[in-house]
Design a protein around this motif. Structure first.
Motif, short mmCIF file in Angstrom:
data_model
loop_
_atom_site.label_atom_id
_atom_site.label_comp_id
_atom_site.label_asym_id
_atom_site.label_seq_id
_atom_site.Cartn_x
_atom_site.Cartn_y
_atom_site.Cartn_z
N THR A 1 98.81 -71.42 58.38
CA THR A 1 97.69 -71.00 57.55
C THR A 1 98.23 -70.48 56.22
O THR A 1 99.38 -70.07 56.13
N ARG A 2 97.37 -70.49 55.24
CA ARG A 2 97.72 -69.92 53.94
C ARG A 2 98.18 -68.48 54.14
O ARG A 2 99.13 -68.02 53.51
N GLN B 1 91.72 -78.78 55.95
CA GLN B 1 91.09 -77.50 55.64
C GLN B 1 91.92 -76.78 54.57
O GLN B 1 93.15 -76.73 54.69
N LYS B 2 91.26 -76.20 53.59
CA LYS B 2 92.03 -75.57 52.51
C LYS B 2 92.71 -74.27 52.96
O LYS B 2 93.59 -73.76 52.28
N GLU B 3 92.30 -73.76 54.12
CA GLU B 3 92.88 -72.51 54.62
C GLU B 3 94.26 -72.71 55.24
O GLU B 3 94.90 -71.74 55.65
N LEU C 1 94.72 -62.33 50.51
CA LEU C 1 95.61 -62.71 51.60
C LEU C 1 95.39 -61.73 52.75
O LEU C 1 95.00 -60.58 52.51
N TYR D 1 95.51 -63.48 59.75
CA TYR D 1 96.66 -64.38 59.54
C TYR D 1 96.44 -65.76 60.14
O TYR D 1 97.04 -66.73 59.70
N ARG E 1 83.35 -71.96 58.13
CA ARG E 1 83.03 -72.69 56.90
C ARG E 1 82.97 -74.19 57.20
O ARG E 1 82.10 -74.91 56.73
N PRO F 1 93.30 -80.51 64.39
CA PRO F 1 91.89 -80.58 64.02
C PRO F 1 91.61 -79.86 62.70
O PRO F 1 90.52 -79.99 62.14
N TYR F 2 92.59 -79.11 62.19
CA TYR F 2 92.38 -78.35 60.95
C TYR F 2 92.93 -79.06 59.72
O TYR F 2 92.86 -78.53 58.61
N HIS G 1 93.59 -67.31 60.13
CA HIS G 1 92.33 -67.85 59.59
C HIS G 1 92.48 -69.30 59.15
O HIS G 1 93.29 -69.61 58.28
N ARG G 2 91.71 -70.17 59.80
CA ARG G 2 91.79 -71.58 59.44
C ARG G 2 90.45 -72.14 59.02
O ARG G 2 90.24 -73.35 58.96
N ALA H 1 85.50 -83.29 64.00
CA ALA H 1 86.50 -82.39 64.58
C ALA H 1 85.89 -81.12 65.16
O ALA H 1 86.60 -80.26 65.68
N LYS I 1 86.66 -80.10 68.81
CA LYS I 1 88.06 -79.70 68.96
C LYS I 1 88.31 -78.32 68.34
O LYS I 1 89.16 -77.57 68.81
N MET I 2 87.60 -78.01 67.27
CA MET I 2 87.74 -76.67 66.69
C MET I 2 87.18 -75.62 67.65
O MET I 2 87.71 -74.52 67.76
#
Ligand code: SF4
Lengths: 260, 512
Positions: A177-178, A213-215, B132, B182, B189, A209-210, B184-185, B198, B201-202
């Motif tokens: 992740t970012r 994603q921009k995160e 962050l 940390y 959203r 699956p991510y 966070h994906r 997807a 799966k998420m």
């Protein structure tokens, strides 16, 4: 004390016989997929539409990227002619990202052992720092379980360590992740050379699956040089152990397991 | 007592959005605060991208769920938190996700470290480089003898990342602040405008150790919104998988608690037996974590007679071994001495923060979705209730361990009845796979599942095209992390690993 000893006796010896004998896997386990382009009905591309990650392509033959695959069998269910099939073969680790892209009728070029000099330094004692970087605690669970008495990872000289300064390599789970970018880079920088990186699970290889994603950054290789890729969602502990042992050149089939 | 301004909803039943009363912002606020003051629990407080707020309240004793909504005219409103502490994280979350400013919020800090999806100023006023995880103004106790201890994000084991900041005087912890985000994906959203390819799966990986719980909650929403019922057989298989997930994790937790006090027999036995429970999930669906079992409309795998038999045989063996391993724990005075009166979370505190699951029950609260808001057609009434045992309500590490142990007995009872009941339902036929059926337009649906950590709540709202205009995922850990912080107050910092393990909360389930 008495009782503890009796319980200990009753619980018995439980460590499996890897690397020589792999423990049995459940019949519904989904391992290495096999593609059959000849069976593929012309141009239906139902597998592509069903796939959650864009791992499969039916354009100009059949192609599957194991680094993106979640082993969900949506493609198998969608395919009218059975052109995609999942076998029970748990051996999936590779040392080149490109090797995860498989074509019709092809097996997998399994991971090569680390070079001779590296093996001299790390071969009998490999300390790994495991970093979860956006993982769902799925890969982490199956990485962690290797420390239990069933797998007894330390008998192979492999140990997970707390400090990166004590480590010879890093195991990364999650798409990075970012918010974990900096922590992953710092952990990597703190590991002394020579060092290895293992990307465990679809997320760590491709974002899973991510992806997109921009995160997140799309996998460990965006941040550190990855030496070994172990696919799955999550990979079975046996697949992970197989990957570690292949890196050390300890799998008995290693001389023979080459692309036909 | 629940305010009359709320629309009654049931778990897993869709409702046209227009049936949910749209209150004025003032009436909405009063309604939530009054409901909580009279003993209701705040299940969810969330917003869509158009400044519309939703609140869900539960009267657990009466088994009633209520929903209200309001529309704001500007992205700011008077905070609820000063009068309703259970709202604190929800309000911070709405500020970070939708840019809504809760005026007068006493602990106004970012939750996950990302910018709001809605255009507009960041309510936290962060510079881009400050967006962050972990970059929050931590509380600080001043004084010459006070020292601060920071741990993480990368911890000393195979654990997910998070940052813990302790304010200590010697060994004594005055305050613990927990910073997450940390992992966070961007799940919520990504769900907007969905379901997408997807999405399922998420949901399976929202908290990967709770695959069955979260995926069931999600599928129940999809089923209600699309009018596809899973059928009794599939529901029962889901319920079996849910209890297997609970058994695996509770076994692992009891082993880990033993490990944290240096009691190696239980620790090493349970570490292995947990794997045996996970392997039973793999017997069902090939995946130790229950991946690909629960799907919209049903289950991916049936359990025929032979498999039921194998499940029962292996379950009985694993249970006998679990009992032998765990009973050593209760019989060891050295262990009990370390478990008792450590990490106290009182009943009042648990209620105030809106705690759920085993942690709440261990503090004496009576709440369990399986009993109070049962899923439709899931036969969960077969689960015996767990509050017959005063031993496990003291709010300490012992109580949290003991509640898990009691629950495991209930799960086993349920499983043996459920496996028989499955045989009586006749053979299942494979339904056609429909992972993304069309959803009804302008609907709302709440889905609750009692996962092994406690209540999993998913709220789905669809727009005029049947796409998600809001999808909220609430892992039990979202409520319970502040319980861990409270339990550490006045304790010894060296007890942190033990207390932490006694809650064993999810990072990714909160970070999403
Ligand atoms: S099994 Fe792999 S390739 Fe097939 S649909 Fe699932 S993710 Fe895509």
């Amino acid at each position: 004390m008495h009782r503890i000893l009796l319980t200990r006796l009753a619980q018995g010896h439980r460590t499996n016989r890897m690397p020589n004998v792999a423990p049995p896997l459940p019949d519904r386990f989904r391992g290495l997929p096999v593609l059959d382009a000849k069976a593929c009905a012309s141009g239906c591309r139902a597998c592509e539409a069903a796939c959650p990650t864009g791992a499969i392509s039916a354009r100009k033959g059949l192609h599957l990227d194991l680094g993106k695959c979640l082993f969900c069998t949506a493609c198998t269910d969608a395919c009218p002619t059975g052109a995609v099939r999942f076998t029970g073969d748990h051996r999936l680790a590779v040392s080149d990202r490109k090797d995860l892209r498989i074509d019709s009728g092809e097996g997998l070029v399994l991971a090569e052992a680390m070079g001779k000099e590296l093996r001299r330094v790390l071969g009998r004692s490999l300390r790994l720092r495991v970093v979860s970087a956006g993982g769902c605690n799925g890969c982490e669970v199956d990485v962690n379980v290797l420390q239990t008495i069933v797998w007894d990872l330390s008998r192979f000289g492999i140990q997970y360590v707390a400090s990166p300064r004590h480590a010879d390599g890093m195991v990364i789970c999650g798409p990075v992740t970012r918010n974990m970018d900096l922590a992953v880079r710092k952990t990597w920088a703190a590991i002394p050379e020579p060092k290895l990186a293992f990307a465990v699970g679809a997320c760590a290889i491709s974002g899973g699956p991510y992806a997109g994603q921009k995160e997140q950054l799309g996998g460990a290789a965006e941040v550190v040089p990855v030496d070994y890729f172990i696919p799955g969602c999550p990979p079975h502990p046996l697949t992970i152990l197989d990957g570690f042992l292949r890196a050390l050149g300890r799998m008995p089939d290693q001389k023979t397991a080459r692309k036909a | 007592m629940m305010s009359g301004n709320l629309a009654r909803v049931s778990n897993g039943a869709a409702l046209p959005l227009k049936k949910v009363p749209k209150l004025s912002p003032g009436a909405f606020r009063d309604c939530v605060i009054a409901s909580v003051a009279s003993g209701s629990r705040l299940v969810a407080l969330c917003a869509d991208e158009k400044l519309q707020l939703f609140a869900i309240m539960a009267d657990d004793e009466a088994g009633i769920l209520g929903m209200a909504r309001t529309a704001l005219s500007k992205p700011a409103y008077p905070a609820l938190t000063p009068e309703c502490p259970a709202a604190q994280l929800f309000e911070r979350e709405m500020a970070e996700q939708q840019g809504l400013l809760p005026e007068g919020h006493p602990w106004f800090k970012p939750v996950r470290g990302h910018l709001p999806g809605r255009p507009g100023p960041d309510p936290f006023g962060r510079k881009p480089a400050e967006v962050l995880a972990g970059l929050i103004p931590f509380y600080r106790v001043e004084g010459t003898s006070i020292h601060e201890v920071g741990v993480g994000p990368v911890h000393a084991g195979v654990i997910e990342p998070g940052h813990f900041r302790f304010q200590c005087l010697g060994e004594e912890v005055f305050h613990l602040e927990i910073a997450l985000g940390y992992q966070h994906r961007g799940i919520e959203r990504a769900l907007l405008g969905g379901p997408h390819a997807a999405t399922l799966k998420m949901m399976e990986s929202a908290a990967g150790d709770t695959t069955i719980g979260h995926t069931w909650a999600y599928c129940q929403n999809i089923e209600a919104l699309s009018g596809i019922a899973p059928g009794p057989r599939a529901s029962l298989i889901r319920a079996i998988a849910l209890e297997l997930e609970r058994l695996a994790n509770h076994t692992g937790d009891l082993g880990a608690l033993a490990g944290d006090v240096g009691f190696l027999p239980t620790s090493s036995f349970c570490g292995r037996i947990r794997g045996d429970w996970l392997n039973l999930s793999a017997l069902l669906c090939g995946s130790r974590l229950g991946r690909d079992l629960v799907r919209p409309g049903g289950v991916g795998f049936d359990l025929d007679g032979d498999r039921c038999l194998e499940l029962r045989t292996r379950m009985e063996k694993a249970w006998a071994e679990t009992q032998a391993a765990v009973n050593l724990l209760w019989q060891a005075p050295t262990v009990m001495q370390r478990f008792e009166r450590v990490g106290l979370l009182t009943g009042e505190q648990a209620q105030e923060i809106g705690a759920v699951g085993p942690a709440a029950r261990a503090s004496g609260l009576r709440l369990d979705v399986r009993l109070q808001h049962p899923l439709s057609g899931s036969s969960q009434s077969l689960i015996p209730h767990g509050w017959d045992d005063p031993a496990g309500s003291g709010g300490d590490v012992f109580a949290r361990a003991w509640v898990r142990w009691r629950e495991m007995h209930h799960s086993i009872d349920f499983l043996s009845k459920a496996v028989s009941a499955l045989g009586a339902l006749g053979e299942g036929k494979k339904a056609e796979r429909r992972d993304r059926p069309a959803l009804g337009a302008n609907q709302v649906c709440l889905s609750l599942v009692e996962g092994w950590r406690g209540e999993i709540a998913h709220l789905a709202v669809t727009d005029a095209g049947g796409a998600f205009s809001l999808y909220k995922v609430i892992d039990p850990s979202f409520h319970n992390w502040s319980g861990l912080a409270l339990a550490m107050r006045g304790g010894q910092i060296s007890d942190f690993p033990l207390c932490n393990k006694s809650f064993n909360l999810s990072y990714c389930g909160v970070d999403l």
